[in-house]
Design an enzyme around this catalytic site. Structure first.
Site: not given
Lengths: 70, 259
Positions: B96, B157, B184, B207
């Protein structure tokens, strides 16, 4: 001679009769047997080649292990 | 709901990050609850204390594919070296690729990303690029040899969900044969369902589970939402329209309801 390991300068005895290799350094750092990867002066060294890499004054060694990641 | 990445068959379309959990136990329970297709991992400096070894013992117990990342890299050289170290340690050519271009938003650097992708593909890596949702950047990465793209939904996040659904839909429409993963910005299971309903192949998140009140329960909720979104996409969602349309048939309606 001075070697930087993970950003920290360390002193190793320079011995022309028995030059220090990467395996020796990793053994002194007590990381042999761990799941690690090692870079020597920016080059990633395969696990089986540690003893073939000879250490010189000013060398930079990075030792990394698995860590949590996103 | 499997997904093929090269020769590897992933058993789920949820890609789960392993960072920021309140405890190693919570991480373990969350992976167990999510049953993800893969887990993401990273690399950090190791000492004789062996901090990384305990973490790895948890992960390897699941026998899941791992996707190492280059998190925290700001330059092409740093990212390429990190990828090479990841390949050495995890024995996978998957990476990644993350190259941060802006520290406030953690927005990836598109120029560095393309350069590092070209270099890594030449070295035999299968690059999973963490990218913005820019169409031209996608073109460059596909031309460089990527068959997977991982556009962000929103900053890492942030939990904002999908900032720009139009851009994500455009990528899906223009690249029907590329594996597309939203990576994300996901905060709620409904965000994950939304992108799966758009036809995205998978969702990568961390997250939203790790910082949830109850991470294992949230992990399961995400797994369910991703499966629901995928089923809905495959089933074919009706097109929205402006006016109402009776769902109950009006034929043979009793006479006393008529005036």
């Amino acid at each position: 001679m001075k070697v930087t390991i993970n950003g920290q300068p360390k002193d190793f005895p320079g011995d022309y009769e028995a030059p220090l290799n990467l395996y020796d350094v990793l053994a002194q750092e007590e990381v042999i047997g761990m799941m690690i990867a090692v870079a020597h002066n920016g080059n990633v060294i395969p696990k089986g080649d540690y003893a073939q890499i000879f250490i010189e004054d000013g060398d930079i060694i990075e030792i990394v292990a698995p860590m949590q990641g996103g | 709901m499997t997904l093929n990445i090269g020769d590897t068959i992933l058993q789920s379309r949820l890609f789960l990050g392993t960072a920021q959990y309140p405890s190693p136990k919570a991480l373990e329970q969350s992976i167990e609850a999510a049953q993800p297709g893969l887990v993401t991992v990273s690399l950090r400096r190791e000492s004789k204390a062996g901090k990384g070894q305990d973490f790895w013992n948890i992960i390897k117990g699941f026998d899941l594919p791992v996707l190492p990342n280059t998190a925290g890299c700001h330059s092409v050289k740093e990212a390429v070296t990190t990828a090479e170290m990841a390949r050495e340690i995890f024995e996978t050519n998957w990476i990644k690729l993350e190259i941060i271009g802006d520290d406030y938003t953690l927005q990836p650097d598109p120029y560095g990303l393309v350069e590092a992708t070209e270099s890594l593909i030449e070295k035999g890596f299968n690059v999973f690029p963490y990218m913005t949702d820019d169409l031209v950047l996608a073109q460059k990465l596909v031309n460089a040899g990527c068959d997977i793209l991982m556009p962000w939904g929103a900053p890492i996040g942030s939990g904002r969900g999908v900032n720009n659904p139009y851009a994500l839909k455009l990528l899906r429409d223009r690249y029907p044969n590329i594996t597309l993963v939203v990576d994300a910005g996901i905060g709620a299971p409904s965000h994950a369902a939304q992108v799966m309903e758009m036809g995205y192949d998978a969702v990568l998140l961390n997250t939203a589970v790790a910082k949830a009140g109850d991470p294992p329960v949230m992990a399961r909720a995400f797994a369910q939402s991703i499966e629901a979104g995928r089923s809905a996409y495959l089933a074919g969602i009706i097109a929205p329209q402006e006016s109402g349309e009776a769902s109950t048939p009006l034929i043979d309606k009793p006479i006393w309801h008529q005036k």
